[in-house]
Design a protein around this motif. Structure first.
Motif, PDB file in Angstrom:
ATOM      1  N   SER A 274       0.857  -1.185   0.000  1.00  0.00           N
ATOM      2  CA  SER A 274       0.000   0.000   0.000  1.00  0.00           C
ATOM      3  C   SER A 274       0.893   1.234   0.000  1.00  0.00           C
TER       4      SER A 274
ATOM      5  N   GLY B  60      -5.080  -2.263  -7.275  1.00  0.00           N
ATOM      6  CA  GLY B  60      -6.353  -2.490  -6.616  1.00  0.00           C
ATOM      7  C   GLY B  60      -7.333  -1.402  -7.011  1.00  0.00           C
TER       8      GLY B  60
ATOM      9  N   ALA C 174     -10.224  -6.582  -4.392  1.00  0.00           N
ATOM     10  CA  ALA C 174      -9.618  -7.290  -3.265  1.00  0.00           C
ATOM     11  C   ALA C 174      -9.888  -8.785  -3.369  1.00  0.00           C
TER      12      ALA C 174
ATOM     13  N   GLU D 111      -2.834  -1.483  -3.036  1.00  0.00           N
ATOM     14  CA  GLU D 111      -3.891  -0.529  -2.703  1.00  0.00           C
ATOM     15  C   GLU D 111      -3.325   0.808  -2.238  1.00  0.00           C
TER      16      GLU D 111
ATOM     17  N   GLY E 147      -7.657   2.957   1.005  1.00  0.00           N
ATOM     18  CA  GLY E 147      -8.234   1.617   1.017  1.00  0.00           C
ATOM     19  C   GLY E 147      -7.783   0.804   2.204  1.00  0.00           C
TER      20      GLY E 147
ATOM     21  N   PRO F 153     -11.668  -1.236  -1.419  1.00  0.00           N
ATOM     22  CA  PRO F 153     -10.883  -2.255  -2.133  1.00  0.00           C
ATOM     23  C   PRO F 153     -11.735  -3.318  -2.819  1.00  0.00           C
TER      24      PRO F 153
END
Length: 538
Positions: free
Chosen positions: A93, A179, A227, A258, A262, A307
């Motif tokens: 992320s 994502g 996701a 992501e 998210g 997500p």
């Protein structure tokens, strides 16, 4: 039997990595029970303001990732007497939005332009009108289009654009994917298809057909995954990028990369309609998962996704807790100079507790945390300010409360717009380091929003933990378990959350503060107009 050590050695774990604005953090959890954190590691870094662009060198991305990963491995060995060599899954992320443009050979064509840059006003306005939806200044498509408007030479070689999380993921796996939540900060998403809105993509291609020679927009953008979908495996080269010592084995599956919004939603179990969260760090933003579309377009509101691809209204403020942290550093240095040094966490604790004794409206003080521009209030640049009238009460308690209120000021202006839209909200969670001091920032946020605010045990773990949870979800997704069900049943079932109801005095006091804050923005605009940034020409 040391079951945690067994899980670590066997690789029954999930690793989450998040590249935040001031810290790169790694978090390792038990894949069977992601509430159990096995090890953590981090590395501090800061953006640079170079040639009037907020940026990070890509070299710093990789050295920082390696440092955070090495710290996690060392923490795992210290706690469990073993060094991890593999994981069940990995999730990446990073801060959303911005602009990373590469040529066909993977060479970066322009300095990384982060979400913090507010130089895309012309592009944002043209695209918002063309698409009929708000395109914020920080979105990737706004940066691309501003480069078109400015006829930047690098466009002749552009082969792909992506986000920071997408870039890291591609280097680790060889796959150019995102994502859906992170992708929704690049370009508008179609709620039905959970990928880029094909009609708007076609409109953009038509718009620039005679302006620039670019590949079709869809070819420039990463593929979109929701996701739980497989997003590639760690390659041998990717393993060495994370762990140059060669201790990490390749072949580990990765979940879709992501954005920090998210993973913040995941870290607060706020992915179902009528749930929301506030994430406070360098920036501050509120996310509310919608049960129906908004009636109108508002420049204060972004439309992004969870997500899993569900629609979210986002109130994003460029300026969060950084100015508050700067003042804490100043007070910490004063204590040190006075011969009574205080640990940084204790400085924050002292200031926060003192704020509780401040007057409900902060005694007439105002604090603007604008280190950067703030689109919600129409400012292309920022100047941090403390403003007061001669009859205000300048006490430490009022000053501390004004600084905390200042973190929430612009957010509250944006949330007013969402409230007027009638967006329903059953629960609001908060997370981020400033909520570690129990009962202070949480209480003031409840007063600012005039709504209950909950803080869970994971509040300070943040997005790296959320990324680890998304990685662990890969296995549950194979059986068809929805993300919201997985979070409620398998992750947060045993967690406790502390909920604070808004106090009438705080609600009234913050409302008075916000009214003055709104009026006082004239002083902020005057400061921007009259005080140049260091090295900037007027």
């Amino acid at each position: 039997m040391n079951t945690q050590r067994d899980a670590l050695v066997a690789g029954r774990t999930a690793l989450g990595i998040e590249l935040g604005s001031t810290r790169i953090k790694a978090c390792l959890v038990d894949a069977d029970d992601p509430a159990i954190v096995l090890a953590v590691g981090s590395h501090d870094w800061e953006n640079e303001f170079a040639d009037r662009v907020w940026t990070y060198p890509l070299d710093a991305v990789w050295s920082g990732l390696q440092a955070a990963y090495a710290a996690l491995v060392a923490d795992a060995e210290a706690r469990h007497g073993a060094r991890p060599r593999t994981f069940g899954a990995i999730g990446v992320s990073a801060m959303m939005h911005g602009y990373l443009a590469f040529d066909a050979a993977g060479e970066l064509l322009a300095p990384f332009r982060t979400w913090r840059n507010t130089t895309t006003g012309a592009a944002s306005a043209e695209l918002s009108a063309l698409f009929g939806v708000n395109i914020p200044l920080r979105w990737s498509i706004a940066h691309l289009h501003q480069a078109v408007l400015d006829a930047e030479p690098h466009l002749a070689r552009v082969h792909s654009i992506t986000t920071l999380a997408g870039h890291v993921h591609e280097r680790l796996t060889g796959r150019r994917v995102l994502g859906v939540g992170d992708a929704s900060g690049m370009f508008p998403i179609d709620a039905a298809t959970k990928t880029y809105d094909a009609e708007l993509v076609a409109r953009y291609d038509d718009l620039i057909r005679d302006r620039a020679t670019l590949p079709a927009l869809r070819d420039l953008l990463p593929d979109v995954l929701v996701a739980g979908e497989p997003a590639g495996d760690l390659t041998p080269a990717g393993a060495l990028l994370l762990d140059p010592s060669g201790g990490l084995q390749p072949g580990i599956p990765l979940c879709p990369p992501e954005g920090d919004a998210g993973t913040g939603m995941v870290a607060t179990a706020s992915v179902a309609p009528r749930t929301g969260n506030v994430s406070a760090g360098t920036s501050i933003f509120a996310m509310v998962v919608l049960e129906r579309p908004l009636a109108e377009t508002h420049h204060e509101l972004d439309l992004v996704t969870t997500p899993a691809g569900d629609a979210v209204a986002m109130v994003h403020c460029n300026n969060g807790a950084s100015e508050l942290s700067a003042w804490a550093g100043l007070f910490g240095r004063f204590a040190e100079a006075a011969g009574a040094p205080v640990a940084p966490d204790a400085v924050f604790e002292t200031l926060f507790r003192e704020a509780l004794d401040g007057e409900p409206d902060a005694g007439g003080l105002l604090a603007y945390n604008y280190l950067a521009g703030e689109p919600i209030t129409g400012l292309d640049e920022g100047r941090p300010l403390v403003v007061r009238t001669p009859d205000s009460r300048l006490t430490l308690a009022n000053f501390a409360r004004a600084q905390l209120y200042g973190v929430f000021g612009t957010l509250a202006l944006g949330m007013r717009v969402l409230h007027a839209e009638g967006a329903a909200l059953d629960r609001m969670f908060a997370h981020g380091g400033m909520f570690r001091t129990a009962g202070v920032a949480q209480r003031f946020l409840a007063g600012a929003l005039d709504a209950p605010v909950s803080v869970a045990e994971t509040a300070s773990e943040g997005g790296a933990w959320g990324a680890a949870v998304l990685a662990a979800y890969l296995r549950a997704a194979r059986s068809g378990t929805p993300l919201a069900v997985y979070l409620d049943r398998d992750v947060f079932g045993g967690f406790t959350a502390e909920t604070v109801q808004p106090h009438p005095d705080d609600v009234a006091g913050f409302a008075a503060y916000l009214s003055r804050y709104d009026d006082g923005l004239a002083a902020e605009r005057a400061a921007v107009a009259s005080i140049a940034l260091k090295g900037a020409a007027r």
